[in-house]
Design a protein around this motif. Structure first.
Motif, PDB file in Angstrom:
ATOM      1  N   SER A  22       7.279  -3.603  18.613  1.00  0.00           N
ATOM      2  CA  SER A  22       6.310  -2.994  17.694  1.00  0.00           C
ATOM      3  C   SER A  22       6.688  -1.529  17.471  1.00  0.00           C
ATOM      4  O   SER A  22       6.888  -0.784  18.424  1.00  0.00           O
ATOM      5  CB  SER A  22       4.884  -3.073  18.262  1.00  0.00           C
ATOM      6  N   PHE A  23       6.829  -1.156  16.219  1.00  0.00           N
ATOM      7  CA  PHE A  23       7.028   0.244  15.838  1.00  0.00           C
ATOM      8  C   PHE A  23       6.906   0.316  14.321  1.00  0.00           C
ATOM      9  O   PHE A  23       6.933  -0.708  13.620  1.00  0.00           O
ATOM     10  CB  PHE A  23       8.390   0.787  16.300  1.00  0.00           C
ATOM     11  N   ALA A  24       6.763   1.515  13.793  1.00  0.00           N
ATOM     12  CA  ALA A  24       6.657   1.718  12.345  1.00  0.00           C
ATOM     13  C   ALA A  24       7.598   2.833  11.928  1.00  0.00           C
ATOM     14  O   ALA A  24       7.692   3.873  12.598  1.00  0.00           O
ATOM     15  CB  ALA A  24       5.221   2.060  11.957  1.00  0.00           C
ATOM     16  N   ALA A  25       8.331   2.607  10.818  1.00  0.00           N
ATOM     17  CA  ALA A  25       9.220   3.611  10.235  1.00  0.00           C
ATOM     18  C   ALA A  25       8.554   4.155   8.987  1.00  0.00           C
ATOM     19  O   ALA A  25       8.355   3.434   8.002  1.00  0.00           O
ATOM     20  CB  ALA A  25      10.582   3.001   9.899  1.00  0.00           C
ATOM     21  N   GLY A  26       8.186   5.416   9.011  1.00  0.00           N
ATOM     22  CA  GLY A  26       7.443   6.002   7.912  1.00  0.00           C
ATOM     23  C   GLY A  26       8.273   6.171   6.649  1.00  0.00           C
ATOM     24  O   GLY A  26       9.500   6.259   6.685  1.00  0.00           O
ATOM     25  N   ARG A  27       7.577   6.245   5.528  1.00  0.00           N
ATOM     26  CA  ARG A  27       8.251   6.450   4.252  1.00  0.00           C
ATOM     27  C   ARG A  27       8.867   7.845   4.210  1.00  0.00           C
ATOM     28  O   ARG A  27       8.246   8.839   4.582  1.00  0.00           O
ATOM     29  CB  ARG A  27       7.261   6.307   3.102  1.00  0.00           C
ATOM     30  N   GLY A  28      10.112   7.890   3.735  1.00  0.00           N
ATOM     31  CA  GLY A  28      10.799   9.164   3.628  1.00  0.00           C
ATOM     32  C   GLY A  28      11.161   9.789   4.958  1.00  0.00           C
ATOM     33  O   GLY A  28      11.537  10.959   5.004  1.00  0.00           O
ATOM     34  N   SER A  71       0.848  -1.185   0.000  1.00  0.00           N
ATOM     35  CA  SER A  71       0.000   0.000   0.000  1.00  0.00           C
ATOM     36  C   SER A  71       0.881   1.231   0.000  1.00  0.00           C
ATOM     37  O   SER A  71       1.865   1.292   0.749  1.00  0.00           O
ATOM     38  CB  SER A  71      -0.906   0.007   1.238  1.00  0.00           C
ATOM     39  N   PRO A  72       0.551   2.230  -0.825  1.00  0.00           N
ATOM     40  CA  PRO A  72       1.368   3.451  -0.850  1.00  0.00           C
ATOM     41  C   PRO A  72       1.318   4.205   0.471  1.00  0.00           C
ATOM     42  O   PRO A  72       2.185   5.036   0.751  1.00  0.00           O
ATOM     43  CB  PRO A  72       0.754   4.264  -1.991  1.00  0.00           C
ATOM     44  N   ASP A  73       0.300   3.935   1.284  1.00  0.00           N
ATOM     45  CA  ASP A  73       0.173   4.622   2.566  1.00  0.00           C
ATOM     46  C   ASP A  73       0.795   3.833   3.707  1.00  0.00           C
ATOM     47  O   ASP A  73       0.845   4.334   4.843  1.00  0.00           O
ATOM     48  CB  ASP A  73      -1.316   4.864   2.883  1.00  0.00           C
ATOM     49  N   ALA A  74       1.243   2.619   3.434  1.00  0.00           N
ATOM     50  CA  ALA A  74       1.812   1.787   4.495  1.00  0.00           C
ATOM     51  C   ALA A  74       3.198   2.293   4.872  1.00  0.00           C
ATOM     52  O   ALA A  74       3.909   2.877   4.042  1.00  0.00           O
ATOM     53  CB  ALA A  74       1.889   0.335   4.033  1.00  0.00           C
ATOM     54  N   PRO A  75       3.621   2.080   6.123  1.00  0.00           N
ATOM     55  CA  PRO A  75       4.982   2.466   6.529  1.00  0.00           C
ATOM     56  C   PRO A  75       6.018   1.724   5.702  1.00  0.00           C
ATOM     57  O   PRO A  75       5.764   0.643   5.166  1.00  0.00           O
ATOM     58  CB  PRO A  75       5.033   2.054   8.005  1.00  0.00           C
ATOM     59  N   ALA A  76       7.200   2.312   5.604  1.00  0.00           N
ATOM     60  CA  ALA A  76       8.278   1.637   4.881  1.00  0.00           C
ATOM     61  C   ALA A  76       8.618   0.326   5.571  1.00  0.00           C
ATOM     62  O   ALA A  76       8.717  -0.726   4.927  1.00  0.00           O
ATOM     63  CB  ALA A  76       9.506   2.536   4.805  1.00  0.00           C
ATOM     64  N   ASP A 112      22.166  13.015   4.532  1.00  0.00           N
ATOM     65  CA  ASP A 112      20.988  13.876   4.386  1.00  0.00           C
ATOM     66  C   ASP A 112      20.672  14.127   2.917  1.00  0.00           C
ATOM     67  O   ASP A 112      19.495  14.161   2.515  1.00  0.00           O
ATOM     68  CB  ASP A 112      21.227  15.217   5.099  1.00  0.00           C
ATOM     69  N   ALA A 113      21.746  14.271   2.102  1.00  0.00           N
ATOM     70  CA  ALA A 113      21.543  14.561   0.681  1.00  0.00           C
ATOM     71  C   ALA A 113      20.888  13.393  -0.035  1.00  0.00           C
ATOM     72  O   ALA A 113      20.014  13.589  -0.883  1.00  0.00           O
ATOM     73  CB  ALA A 113      22.871  14.913   0.026  1.00  0.00           C
ATOM     74  N   VAL A 114      21.321  12.181   0.277  1.00  0.00           N
ATOM     75  CA  VAL A 114      20.754  11.013  -0.412  1.00  0.00           C
ATOM     76  C   VAL A 114      19.505  10.505   0.279  1.00  0.00           C
ATOM     77  O   VAL A 114      18.794   9.664  -0.263  1.00  0.00           O
ATOM     78  CB  VAL A 114      21.789   9.873  -0.499  1.00  0.00           C
ATOM     79  N   ALA A 115      19.242  10.992   1.497  1.00  0.00           N
ATOM     80  CA  ALA A 115      18.101  10.487   2.255  1.00  0.00           C
ATOM     81  C   ALA A 115      16.784  11.127   1.835  1.00  0.00           C
ATOM     82  O   ALA A 115      15.720  10.691   2.272  1.00  0.00           O
ATOM     83  CB  ALA A 115      18.325  10.723   3.746  1.00  0.00           C
ATOM     84  N   GLU A 116      16.843  12.138   1.004  1.00  0.00           N
ATOM     85  CA  GLU A 116      15.611  12.795   0.577  1.00  0.00           C
ATOM     86  C   GLU A 116      14.714  11.787  -0.148  1.00  0.00           C
ATOM     87  O   GLU A 116      15.157  11.105  -1.070  1.00  0.00           O
ATOM     88  CB  GLU A 116      15.937  13.977  -0.325  1.00  0.00           C
ATOM     89  N   ASN A 117      13.491  11.693   0.278  1.00  0.00           N
ATOM     90  CA  ASN A 117      12.517  10.745  -0.269  1.00  0.00           C
ATOM     91  C   ASN A 117      12.910   9.288  -0.027  1.00  0.00           C
ATOM     92  O   ASN A 117      12.425   8.392  -0.713  1.00  0.00           O
ATOM     93  CB  ASN A 117      12.310  10.975  -1.772  1.00  0.00           C
ATOM     94  N   ARG A 118      13.816   9.057   0.918  1.00  0.00           N
ATOM     95  CA  ARG A 118      14.201   7.704   1.285  1.00  0.00           C
ATOM     96  C   ARG A 118      13.966   7.503   2.774  1.00  0.00           C
ATOM     97  O   ARG A 118      13.992   8.451   3.554  1.00  0.00           O
ATOM     98  CB  ARG A 118      15.660   7.422   0.948  1.00  0.00           C
ATOM     99  N   SER A 119      13.767   6.257   3.132  1.00  0.00           N
ATOM    100  CA  SER A 119      13.534   5.932   4.535  1.00  0.00           C
ATOM    101  C   SER A 119      14.844   5.464   5.163  1.00  0.00           C
ATOM    102  O   SER A 119      15.534   4.614   4.606  1.00  0.00           O
ATOM    103  CB  SER A 119      12.484   4.821   4.651  1.00  0.00           C
ATOM    104  N   LEU A 120      15.175   6.026   6.323  1.00  0.00           N
ATOM    105  CA  LEU A 120      16.388   5.670   7.024  1.00  0.00           C
ATOM    106  C   LEU A 120      16.049   5.070   8.385  1.00  0.00           C
ATOM    107  O   LEU A 120      15.184   5.591   9.101  1.00  0.00           O
ATOM    108  CB  LEU A 120      17.289   6.893   7.244  1.00  0.00           C
ATOM    109  N   ILE A 121      16.712   3.973   8.699  1.00  0.00           N
ATOM    110  CA  ILE A 121      16.652   3.423  10.056  1.00  0.00           C
ATOM    111  C   ILE A 121      18.090   3.376  10.546  1.00  0.00           C
ATOM    112  O   ILE A 121      18.942   2.691   9.963  1.00  0.00           O
ATOM    113  CB  ILE A 121      16.009   2.031  10.082  1.00  0.00           C
ATOM    114  N   VAL A 122      18.358   4.122  11.601  1.00  0.00           N
ATOM    115  CA  VAL A 122      19.725   4.321  12.058  1.00  0.00           C
ATOM    116  C   VAL A 122      19.858   3.840  13.494  1.00  0.00           C
ATOM    117  O   VAL A 122      19.055   4.209  14.358  1.00  0.00           O
ATOM    118  CB  VAL A 122      20.124   5.811  11.969  1.00  0.00           C
ATOM    119  N   ILE A 123      20.866   3.008  13.743  1.00  0.00           N
ATOM    120  CA  ILE A 123      21.233   2.632  15.110  1.00  0.00           C
ATOM    121  C   ILE A 123      22.384   3.510  15.531  1.00  0.00           C
ATOM    122  O   ILE A 123      23.359   3.678  14.780  1.00  0.00           O
ATOM    123  CB  ILE A 123      21.629   1.150  15.189  1.00  0.00           C
TER     124      ILE A 123
END
Length: 628
Positions: free
Chosen positions: A410-416, A367-372, A570-581
């Protein structure tokens, strides 16, 4: 600037194995006695070359017949000489028989050497194709060196089965029984002379064996190259898998295996020169002994029958006995090695049960609205056995508490969006990323990618959508270009240079005139710790996937390089989803969402300011790092 004294997380979520793997040796465990293969398990390796081995068997029979015919012809020569008659063609027939026997022996030896080397090639290919596709859990409990030795040393022992074992013993057994029938009389007086003559034959063979030793050493160097290639791939197996480079790595190792095989064939050709010379030398020695024995016959010390029997016994019986003993020893060694080989070959590969797993996965649709990325009540524990004698339900629950890593995450990482995961060492942060990459599957619950349970997705397709920089991101032996192209084989040189400058690695290119082709050394030893980390991040950025997973990606960087790397991300993260430890909270305080994990549980979700106010653990971490 952060003043934290915490150290980067190091295998923080992986408990030390408390039970050993059913095969091999676990980390810190004592060596298990490996399974011993049965003789019938050797047969597929032999049947693969049954046509050549059939020719070898025929040559063995012909060689045995030629050897047994020689004393008969010699007896005729002696009889003719005693009768005072001319020899006519008997001498030439004897010479021809000696030469034919030597040629048969040499050609047979070459075929055996070539076939043995081909068997080793088949075993190595089979092992490598299986090994690089094993589940990640297998690499958690096995030593890399042990796996490499199975490809190098263990497979080599199969070579001896062909060259010194089964087929060679067939002709030897025929000669043995022929000599046994002829063994009627022993003459002790000739024993000393016979030993001397055999020693001369051995010296002749040794004097020529130098070339064989040289060629064999080169062959072992090729085998060493193969072992190095396999270890390179295994030591970086997560990066290889995450980059969808498994098939290319297999092809590279195949090339090294082929090179080892070709050098082995060269050894076989040189060895084929030694065998006929040795055979001819022994048969000439036979004639020398016959000549001396002739004088003894003329003096009446022994009879012709005694002389012939003596020669048949020593010359035609000792060699088959040596072959028989060698065959028994070779087969026993090979069966032990084959057990270790079959142990790996019989293991299931990654993805082998994916269809069954997908059927049990939680239903969902993209789904386009689903979290990444979304975790829903995820529990996970590494595959550890319940302690012996504790098979009750209560005991199993106790084992879950002891070995479980994640408990209802349980958690959700949003798109972008940028999602940070923080927490103390051993909290389970790296395991969360491993589940996203499908290095492991959840024990229960669901991990979703774009609304779809990852267990319903093809692993290759899933990983092509994710860039992953693991905690101790390895630099593979080779060049800078090879490291960058691991996950992006179609990238251009310009793309590589651009991404290197983006992570502040441009100066590395200027150190060597080779530029992108500059070697980085084994495990990137020619780069600093920070440079190795930045190169691994550049590799992930070059692929530009929609989701980036960064596991403590700035732990080895100074303040300046950390800031430049953050700007690059930050430059490449535009419109991308990042999960960072991260352990340094200063690097993630501006994240869209921060997930706080402790002892495998989510204890807080929110922004920096929200967590400082609501989550004691996060507030304590921030306080120690002077962020509140």
């Amino acid at each position: 600037m952060s003043t934290t004294t915490s150290t980067p997380e190091k295998e923080d979520d992986r408990p030390a194995p408390r039970s050993r793997s059913p095969f091999g040796r676990g980390r810190g465990g004592k060596p298990d006695e490996g399974p011993r293969a049965k003789f019938r398990q050797l047969l597929p390796f032999l049947f693969e070359h049954k046509k050549v081995l059939s020719v070898v068997i025929v040559l063995s029979i012909l060689g045995a017949a030629a050897s047994l015919a020689q004393p008969l012809l010699v007896s005729q020569v002696i009889t003719v000489v005693q009768a005072g008659n001319p020899l006519d063609m008997l001498v030439w027939a004897l010479i021809a028989l000696v030469i034919i026997s030597g040629l048969i022996s040499g050609f047979q030896h070459y075929l055996l050497q070539r076939t043995g080397t081909s068997v080793v090639l088949s075993a190595r290919r089979q092992l490598v194709h299986r090994m690089l596709r094993l589940p990640i859990s297998q690499f958690d409990t096995r030593r890399t060196g042990d796996l490499v030795s199975r490809v190098g040393s263990d497979t080599t022992l199969l070579y001896a089965v062909i060259t010194q074992g089964l087929v060679d013993a067939i002709g030897g057994s025929l000669v043995f029984f022929g000599a046994l029938i002829a063994m009627l009389v022993i003459d002790p007086v000739l024993l000393g002379l016979t030993v001397l003559v055999i020693a001369v034959s051995v010296v002749t063979v040794v004097s020529i064996s130098g070339r064989v030793r040289t060629a064999s050493r080169k062959q072992q160097e090729k085998v060493g190259d193969l072992a190095a290639a396999v270890e390179r791939s295994i030591s970086a197996i997560r990066t290889v898998r995450a980059s969808n480079a498994t098939e290319r790595e297999i092809a590279a190792v195949d090339k090294d295996a082929q090179g080892a095989w070709e050098q082995g064939v060269k050894v076989a050709k040189i060895s084929a020169l030694v065998v006929p010379i040795a055979g001819i030398a022994l048969q000439v020695s036979f004639l020398v002994v016959l000549g001396v024995g002739g004088f003894r016959v003329a003096s009446g010390a022994i009879t012709i029958a005694s002389l012939v029997s003596f020669i048949l016994f020593l010359f035609m019986m000792i060699m088959p006995l040596g072959q028989a003993f060698g065959a028994i020893n070779s087969v026993n060694q090979a069966l032990g090695a084959l057990g270790r080989i079959q142990e790996i070959v019989d293991l299931p590969i990654e993805g082998q049960d994916d269809r069954a797993i997908a059927a049990l996965a939680a239903p969902g649709s993209a789904s386009p609205d689903a979290p990444a990325i979304e975790f829903e009540n995820v529990h996970f524990r590494y595959d550890e056995k319940v302690a012996p004698g504790d098979s009750s339900e209560q005991g199993a629950e106790k084992e879950e508490v002891e070995t479980g890593v994640l408990h209802g995450i349980s958690f959700a990482a949003g798109r972008g969006k940028r999602t940070a995961i923080v927490g103390p060492s051993g909290a389970g942060k790296s395991t969360i990323l491993a589940l996203i990459e499908r290095f492991y599957d959840p024990t229960s619950g669901a991990v979703r990618f774009g609304g779809v349970d990852v267990r319903q997705l093809d692993r290759v397709e899933l990983r092509s959508q994710i860039g992953y920089v693991e905690q101790d991101a390895p630099v593979l032996a080779g060049s800078i270009r090879q490291n960058l192209l691991l996950g992006s084989p179609e990238a251009t040189d310009a793309d590589c240079v651009e991404v290197l400058h983006a992570v502040n690695l441009g100066e590395v290119l200027s150190r060597s005139p080779e530029g992108l082709d500059a070697a980085v050394g084994e495990d990137g030893v020619m780069l600093s710790g920070g440079e190795r980390q930045r190169l691994a991040i550049a590799r992930a950025l070059l692929a530009a996937p929609p989701v980036l997973l960064l596991d403590e990606s700035t732990s080895s960087l100074d303040g300046l390089n950390e800031q430049m790397l953050r700007e690059a991300i930050d430059a490449v993260a535009e419109n991308r989803s990042l999960i960072v430890i991260a352990h340094r909270l200063s690097t993630v305080v501006d994240s869209d969402q921060i997930v706080v994990v402790d002892h495998g549980r989510v204890v807080g979700v929110g922004t920096h300011s929200e967590l400082v106010a609501s989550t004691p653990l996060y507030r304590e971490l921030a306080k120690h790092q002077l962020l509140v």
